[in-house]
Design a protein around this motif. Structure first.
Motif, PDB file in Angstrom:
ATOM      1  N   LEU A 232      -1.457  -1.120  -4.123  1.00 48.82           N
ATOM      2  CA  LEU A 232      -2.605  -0.242  -3.903  1.00 48.82           C
ATOM      3  C   LEU A 232      -2.079   1.166  -3.620  1.00 48.82           C
ATOM      4  O   LEU A 232      -1.021   1.324  -3.005  1.00 48.82           O
ATOM      5  CB  LEU A 232      -3.456  -0.747  -2.731  1.00 48.82           C
ATOM      6  CG  LEU A 232      -3.959  -2.190  -2.843  1.00 48.82           C
ATOM      7  CD1 LEU A 232      -4.824  -2.535  -1.635  1.00 48.82           C
ATOM      8  CD2 LEU A 232      -4.728  -2.415  -4.132  1.00 48.82           C
TER       9      LEU A 232
ATOM     10  N   SER B 187      -8.423  -4.706  -0.135  1.00 51.30           N
ATOM     11  CA  SER B 187      -8.735  -3.279  -0.301  1.00 51.30           C
ATOM     12  C   SER B 187      -7.996  -2.474   0.747  1.00 51.30           C
ATOM     13  O   SER B 187      -7.602  -2.996   1.797  1.00 51.30           O
ATOM     14  CB  SER B 187     -10.240  -3.036  -0.158  1.00 51.30           C
ATOM     15  OG  SER B 187     -10.982  -3.799  -1.091  1.00 51.30           O
TER      16      SER B 187
ATOM     17  N   VAL C 123       0.869  -1.179   0.000  1.00 48.63           N
ATOM     18  CA  VAL C 123       0.000   0.000   0.000  1.00 48.63           C
ATOM     19  C   VAL C 123       0.909   1.232   0.000  1.00 48.63           C
ATOM     20  O   VAL C 123       1.694   1.436   0.933  1.00 48.63           O
ATOM     21  CB  VAL C 123      -0.935   0.035   1.220  1.00 48.63           C
ATOM     22  CG1 VAL C 123      -1.775   1.312   1.211  1.00 48.63           C
ATOM     23  CG2 VAL C 123      -1.848  -1.192   1.225  1.00 48.63           C
TER      24      VAL C 123
ATOM     25  N   VAL D 286      -5.733   3.523  -6.278  1.00 52.91           N
ATOM     26  CA  VAL D 286      -5.998   2.102  -6.529  1.00 52.91           C
ATOM     27  C   VAL D 286      -6.417   1.522  -5.185  1.00 52.91           C
ATOM     28  O   VAL D 286      -5.576   1.200  -4.341  1.00 52.91           O
ATOM     29  CB  VAL D 286      -4.750   1.378  -7.079  1.00 52.91           C
ATOM     30  CG1 VAL D 286      -5.072  -0.096  -7.349  1.00 52.91           C
ATOM     31  CG2 VAL D 286      -4.254   2.060  -8.348  1.00 52.91           C
ATOM     32  N   GLU D 287      -7.734   1.416  -4.978  1.00 50.38           N
ATOM     33  CA  GLU D 287      -8.245   1.068  -3.654  1.00 50.38           C
ATOM     34  C   GLU D 287      -8.356  -0.436  -3.432  1.00 50.38           C
ATOM     35  O   GLU D 287      -8.452  -0.880  -2.281  1.00 50.38           O
ATOM     36  CB  GLU D 287      -9.602   1.721  -3.433  1.00 50.38           C
ATOM     37  CG  GLU D 287      -9.551   3.241  -3.400  1.00 50.38           C
ATOM     38  CD  GLU D 287     -10.878   3.850  -2.999  1.00 50.38           C
ATOM     39  OE1 GLU D 287     -11.729   3.119  -2.465  1.00 50.38           O
ATOM     40  OE2 GLU D 287     -11.077   5.055  -3.235  1.00 50.38           O
ATOM     41  N   SER D 288      -8.366  -1.232  -4.498  1.00 47.50           N
ATOM     42  CA  SER D 288      -8.525  -2.680  -4.322  1.00 47.50           C
ATOM     43  C   SER D 288      -7.884  -3.416  -5.482  1.00 47.50           C
ATOM     44  O   SER D 288      -7.581  -2.831  -6.529  1.00 47.50           O
ATOM     45  CB  SER D 288     -10.008  -3.051  -4.205  1.00 47.50           C
ATOM     46  OG  SER D 288     -10.702  -2.722  -5.406  1.00 47.50           O
TER      47      SER D 288
END
Length: 239
Positions: free
Chosen positions: A170, A136, A106, A157-159
């Motif tokens: 993400l 996510s 992330v 890019v959440e998921s």
């Protein structure tokens, strides 16, 4: 006679010519055979297929090495590998167990004070998930610090699905909030309010343009508060 058959072999003719009419002696004529070759294909879906084994019928079949697949653990074959080559082609497929500790990342991007984003992440955090399952970002990932806001218009890019090779990234973007700087003349000043809107949090505070002017008999003595060097997370009014 009709051509004979034999499992794993192809009839290759007789070892002597069959006479058209019965001779004046007993005759033994023997069939000839060519051994057939068959192929065992080892399939491992999602990964490169192992080399197939092609060899003569009834010869010993060497066991293949365990295949590998990014993000998965080999769980065996879907059928038993024969000890010797059977009289047919076979396809034997690998079975897999998805790893639960496959990494993904992330990344957090924080807007620069000029309103742009850098191509490199401000920070990143490595996490783990089950291969090929959907993950996510959390609400905590999208919670902004003071002076910032989640930038829904950016290329977040959440998921995504956890990739076996650990390539899933993400992305979460945070924009700086804009605030207003106001220079006011006060009761002895003669200039108009000077207002600058949408000054980004953390950016340089715009200085008063020109020179403050006052009524006759008054000299500018400064502002009623210190002018901050960078924009705080609130509007600024200076008199």
């Amino acid at each position: 006679p009709a051509d004979p058959t034999k499992t794993g072999y192809t009839f290759a003719g007789w070892d002597a010519e069959i006479p058209a009419t019965m001779p004046a002696e007993n005759v033994t004529i023997t069939a000839k055979w060519t051994v057939n070759q068959y192929t065992i294909t080892f399939a491992s879906p999602g990964d490169s297929t192992l080399d197939a084994i092609t060899q003569d019928y009834c010869t010993a079949v060497p066991a293949p090495a365990d295949p590998e697949k990014d993000g998965y653990t080999f769980a065996g074959w879907d059928a038993e590998i024969p000890a010797t080559m059977p009289a047919e082609d076979l396809t034997i497929s690998a079975t897999w167990t998805a790893n639960e500790d496959t990494k993904y990342v992330v990344e957090t991007y924080v807007m620069n004070t000029d309103g742009t984003y850098s191509s490199e992440a401000t920070s990143s955090e490595e996490r783990a998930g089950t291969t090929d399952t959907e993950v996510s970002v959390t609400e905590a990932d999208k919670t902004a610090e003071e002076g910032f806001k989640y930038d829904a218009a950016a290329t977040n890019v959440e998921s995504g699905k956890v990739a076996g090779d650990g390539s899933l990234v993400l992305k979460v973007y945070f924009a700086r909030k804009g605030y207003t700087v106001t220079y006011k003349p006060g009761t002895q000043g003669t200039f108009e309010d000077q207002v600058t809107e949408d000054v980004l949090f953390g950016a340089n505070v715009p200085a008063f343009e020109g020179k403050p002017t006052g009524k006759a008999g008054y000299t500018f003595a400064g502002w009623d508060a210190e002018v901050p060097a960078t924009m705080p997370a609130k509007d600024v009014k200076l008199t």
